[in-house]
Design an enzyme around this catalytic site. Structure first.
Site, PDB file in Angstrom:
ATOM      1  N   ALA A  85       0.809  -1.216   0.000  1.00  0.00           N
ATOM      2  CA  ALA A  85       0.000   0.000   0.000  1.00  0.00           C
ATOM      3  C   ALA A  85       0.844   1.268   0.000  1.00  0.00           C
ATOM      4  O   ALA A  85       0.307   2.369  -0.113  1.00  0.00           O
ATOM      5  CB  ALA A  85      -0.932  -0.001   1.215  1.00  0.00           C
ATOM      6  N   ASP A  86       2.161   1.127   0.106  1.00  0.00           N
ATOM      7  CA  ASP A  86       3.030   2.296   0.222  1.00  0.00           C
ATOM      8  C   ASP A  86       3.111   3.054  -1.103  1.00  0.00           C
ATOM      9  O   ASP A  86       3.452   2.482  -2.151  1.00  0.00           O
ATOM     10  CB  ASP A  86       4.427   1.854   0.657  1.00  0.00           C
ATOM     11  CG  ASP A  86       5.327   3.029   0.974  1.00  0.00           C
ATOM     12  OD1 ASP A  86       5.285   3.501   2.118  1.00  0.00           O
ATOM     13  OD2 ASP A  86       6.051   3.483   0.067  1.00  0.00           O
TER      14      ASP A  86
END
Length: 309
Positions: free
Chosen positions: A253-254
């Site tokens: 998700a970064d």
């Protein structure tokens, strides 16, 4: 000052480590780039100890000299050395990881450009978690500013030999005593202030046992900590990577990781989390290190180094 020297596993790039601090500032560290040295506060138990470190040797024959004016017992000195070795990833063997990375042409260039780069971990798990919560959904500069304000408010000052102060990161007890209004006055959001104080109080009340994490598997830790308000998978993955040094995490998700992958692989559209997890399957069992190198490519561009993805 008492001094000791420890060996480091080559290749070890002091330069890359210090450059990374330019885009990832840490209020606990004072850097002297000309001397390849830095000062950092560690806690031995609750006691803050200011440690002076200087990198010696070369990329292929590296060593680290460290010293402190604090009086340490033999057991405390051994504990400090263990903390330093872990914090600076002194024993990580990069050669086997590079061999695997070179199987992908897109990543082979990173093993040359950033040769010797390795993770630098936070000094303790409480510090890492609080910093990660602070960093949720804000840029690195603002996160560093908020962290510094928290440290100034609740940390413990430690002076070096020149009388210059470095403030040790607050203990769980000192953060647990704060109010949400204390942090709101420092420009923390309402929820972020609540999450940080709740986490500190969970440790003080022994609802959370950080020492227990060292005996748990990655997914166990994720399940254990995401039960707390304000702590999601990404936050725990960052703790595993930069607090515990676990080697095989992929925080899909970064945003920075996704941007780096777009550039490295020449993608026309940004991949979603499932795409990144699928791509990262071939990075196992070193996905944390792969991520570090992708992030560093993004950081090199931000620092305007001569590096073209």
């Amino acid at each position: 000052m008492n001094c000791w020297i420890i060996s480091l596993t080559p290749p070890y790039s002091f330069d890359r480590l210090l450059r990374r601090l330019e885009t990832h500032p840490d209020t606990q560290i004072r850097v002297n780039q000309e001397k390849n040295s830095l000062q950092r506060v560690f806690r031995i138990g609750l006691r803050p100890v200011l440690v002076h470190m200087q990198f010696m040797g070369s990329l292929e024959e590296p060593a680290l000299r460290y010293g402190t004016q604090a009086i340490l017992s033999t057991s405390d000195q051994q504990l400090l050395e263990k903390m330093i070795r872990r914090t600076f990833s002194a024993d990580l063997e990069l050669s086997v990881i590079y061999e695997q990375m070179r199987e992908e042409g897109e990543l082979a260039i990173l093993t040359e450009r950033f040769r010797g780069l390795r993770p630098m971990l936070d000094a303790d798990l409480f510090q890492c978690m609080v910093k990660t919560i602070i960093g949720q959904q804000i840029n690195l500069t603002f996160a560093a500013n908020l962290t510094e304000r928290l440290v100034t408010l609740a940390g413990d000052p430690v002076e070096n030999q020149n009388g210059e102060g470095i403030i040790a990161f607050p203990t769980p007890d000192s953060v647990a005593r704060l109010t949400v209004e204390d942090l709101r006055s420092l420009q923390f959001s309402q929820r972020k202030a609540e999450y940080i104080i709740d986490f500190a109080r969970a440790i003080v009340n022994e609802t959370v046992d950080l020492e227990r994490l060292w005996t748990m598997e990655d997914e166990e830790i994720i399940t254990y900590l995401t039960s707390l308000r304000g702590i999601g998978r990404w936050t725990v993955e960052c703790l595993l990577m930069f607090g515990m040094g676990r080697p095989d995490l992929l925080p899909a998700a970064d945003i920075g990781l996704r941007n780096g992958i777009v550039h490295l692989y020449g993608m026309e559209t940004k991949p979603n989390e499932n795409d990144i997890r699928k791509l990262g399957e071939k990075w196992a069992p070193w996905r944390s290190i792969y991520c570090l190198y992708v992030w560093e490519a993004v950081g090199a561009i931000k620092r305007k180094e001569m590096f073209d993805l």
